[in-house]
Design a protein around this motif. Structure first.
Motif, PDB file in Angstrom:
ATOM      1  N   ASN A 253       0.837  -1.211   0.000  1.00 58.46           N
ATOM      2  CA  ASN A 253       0.000   0.000   0.000  1.00 58.46           C
ATOM      3  C   ASN A 253       0.868   1.257   0.000  1.00 58.46           C
ATOM      4  O   ASN A 253       0.584   2.227  -0.717  1.00 58.46           O
ATOM      5  CB  ASN A 253      -0.895   0.028   1.252  1.00 58.46           C
ATOM      6  CG  ASN A 253      -2.177  -0.765   1.035  1.00 58.46           C
ATOM      7  OD1 ASN A 253      -2.520  -1.098  -0.096  1.00 58.46           O
ATOM      8  ND2 ASN A 253      -2.861  -1.071   2.114  1.00 58.46           N
ATOM      9  N   SER A 315      -8.257  -4.620   5.923  1.00 61.05           N
ATOM     10  CA  SER A 315      -9.177  -5.339   6.819  1.00 61.05           C
ATOM     11  C   SER A 315      -8.553  -6.661   7.254  1.00 61.05           C
ATOM     12  O   SER A 315      -8.728  -7.104   8.388  1.00 61.05           O
ATOM     13  CB  SER A 315     -10.546  -5.543   6.174  1.00 61.05           C
ATOM     14  OG  SER A 315     -10.504  -6.580   5.246  1.00 61.05           O
ATOM     15  N   THR A 338       2.012   8.869   4.858  1.00 61.63           N
ATOM     16  CA  THR A 338       1.205   8.163   5.865  1.00 61.63           C
ATOM     17  C   THR A 338       2.096   7.260   6.686  1.00 61.63           C
ATOM     18  O   THR A 338       3.088   6.726   6.173  1.00 61.63           O
ATOM     19  CB  THR A 338       0.146   7.278   5.157  1.00 61.63           C
ATOM     20  OG1 THR A 338      -0.517   8.075   4.178  1.00 61.63           O
ATOM     21  CG2 THR A 338      -0.864   6.707   6.121  1.00 61.63           C
ATOM     22  N   PHE A 340       1.560   3.864   9.101  1.00 61.71           N
ATOM     23  CA  PHE A 340       0.704   2.844   9.722  1.00 61.71           C
ATOM     24  C   PHE A 340       1.475   2.274  10.916  1.00 61.71           C
ATOM     25  O   PHE A 340       2.655   1.936  10.798  1.00 61.71           O
ATOM     26  CB  PHE A 340       0.383   1.724   8.733  1.00 61.71           C
ATOM     27  CG  PHE A 340      -0.782   2.061   7.839  1.00 61.71           C
ATOM     28  CD1 PHE A 340      -2.067   1.640   8.137  1.00 61.71           C
ATOM     29  CD2 PHE A 340      -0.584   2.831   6.706  1.00 61.71           C
ATOM     30  CE1 PHE A 340      -3.139   1.969   7.316  1.00 61.71           C
ATOM     31  CE2 PHE A 340      -1.653   3.160   5.885  1.00 61.71           C
ATOM     32  CZ  PHE A 340      -2.942   2.729   6.190  1.00 61.71           C
TER      33      PHE A 340
END
Ligand code: ADP
Length: 380
Positions: A253, A315, A338, A340
């Motif tokens: 991602n 998910s 970003t 995570f």
């Protein structure tokens, strides 16, 4: 008395009352006696029969039985019946609860199986995304083997083959064959159908295996990888393949997000560290971050903003991380991009039931996507 001929005083009283009524109706005229004397009836005393071990079945059929022994049931009939009804209701409730618990367990087991099948299907999709770099990873050593084989053939055909040089060629062939077989082995272990096996795992070493698949893909996309794996030998509880899948999904991602990032900022930063209350993995990029509207939906199944995305990666990450009561969160980075953050409890922090990944155990750490909110716990 046990048994014998007795007057029935009740019958006697009834007939006497009848006679009195008849006299009264006849206005006091008393005539000759109208009623035959009452015959004595066979009567047995049940208590005495029982005392002497005599059966009432042997009595003549017209023999009346009186004075039955007083059982608790006869004395407290109402109370006993109520208590029995309550007991029956309790038993039925317990049976219903047990049946409900069993079907809940079966349903949970079914969900766990489906979840692991879905995770495996997603791993196939991930390998599909990595196929170009995997082909390169396998193709490169195979090409080198081919060239070395050609060189060895020429050498053997020469009039005086150099044994030393031949030996070097063979050891190069061996090294390249091992390299290719390692790639195949890594893929096989990622895709193999195996039941999820929870156990203690060295955090850094487990993630390093996934890094071997990520690095060639990052290279192919002109992304440099910075790694700061600082968790040492600290262990977490989980399934090795699933933990690697967490890193793979987040890293892919991150690389996707940097598709349009300028060359100087195309950096994927991976880090682990041991915290007082568990282990932390961070995957940071300098890509186009998600908007505030998307933030609450990131971990929803099938949420995707990519044209060919499935929306399952995050998910699946969340379900893997939450099985041993960890959590995962995302935040925008200062300067763009970003990060995570995955938080997992140390192996020593979990009870046996937690470690087994039992789906029915309620999470002790928050399942929300902000690891920073977790209550501090200590890894001993
Ligand atoms: P998919 O990758 O198939 O879209 P995911 O569940 O992995 O599914 O991701 C869901 C969405 O979350 C992505 O489509 C993207 O919009 C967003 N997302 C995930 N990771 C990042 C990231 N590192 N930077 C920006 N957005 C991201």
């Amino acid at each position: 008395m046990t048994a014998g001929a007795m007057y029935d005083f009740e019958e006697n009283g009834r007939l006497t009352a009848q006679a009195a009524l008849s006299i009264l109706n006849d206005q006091g005229r008393i005539e000759a006696p109208t009623f035959a004397p009452l015959p004595a009836r066979c009567t047995a005393n049940a208590t005495q029969l029982e005392r002497y071990g005599l059966s009432s079945a042997a009595l003549p059929t017209d023999c009346g039985v009186i004075d039955y022994p007083k059982s608790i049931f006869r004395v407290y009939r109402g109370v006993v019946l109520t208590a029995l009804a309550v007991l029956l209701a309790q038993t039925l409730t317990i049976v219903a609860l047990l049946a409900q618990r069993r079907s809940r367990r079966l349903a949970e087991a079914e969900v766990a199986v489906r979840r692991s099948e879905l995770a495996r299907a997603a791993r196939f999709a991930t390998v599909g995304e990595l196929s170009a770099s995997i082909a390169h990873e396998v193709g490169q050593p195979l090409g080198a083997i081919l060239s070395n084989a050609d060189a060895a053939e020429l050498l053997v055909k020469a009039s005086h083959p150099d044994a030393g040089e031949l030996g070097e060629i063979l050891s190069d062939v061996e090294r390249d064959a091992l390299r290719a077989s390692e790639v195949v082995q890594r893929l096989r272990s990622l895709l193999q159908k195996q039941s999820v096996a929870f156990g203690s795992l060295p955090f850094d070493a487990t993630l390093q295996c996934a890094l071997k698949l990520i690095a060639p893909e990052a290279k192919r996309r002109n992304i440099s990888v910075e790694e700061n794996f600082d968790a040492g030998n600290a262990e977490i509880v989980g399934d090795a393949v699933q933990i690697q899948q967490v890193l793979l999904n987040l890293a892919i991602n991150a690389m996707d997000a940097m598709q349009d990032t300028g060359q100087s900022s195309r950096i994927l930063t991976l880090g682990t560290k041991r915290l007082a209350n568990g282990m932390e993995l961070t995957v940071a990029d300098r890509g186009c971050s998600f908007g505030s509207a998307s933030a609450p939906r990131l971990f929803e199944p099938f949420y995707t903003t990519k044209p060919h995305g499935m929306g399952l990666g995050l998910s699946i990450v969340r379900s893997i991380v939450e099985a041993p009561h960890g959590c995962v969160g995302a935040a925008a980075r200062d300067g763009g991009g970003t990060v995570f953050t995955v938080w997992l409890p140390c192996a020593s922090e979990l009870t046996d039931a937690d470690a087994a990944g039992a789906p029915h155990v309620q999470p002790r750490a928050p399942t929300a996507s902000h690891p920073g909110n977790t209550a501090p716990r200590t890894c001993s």
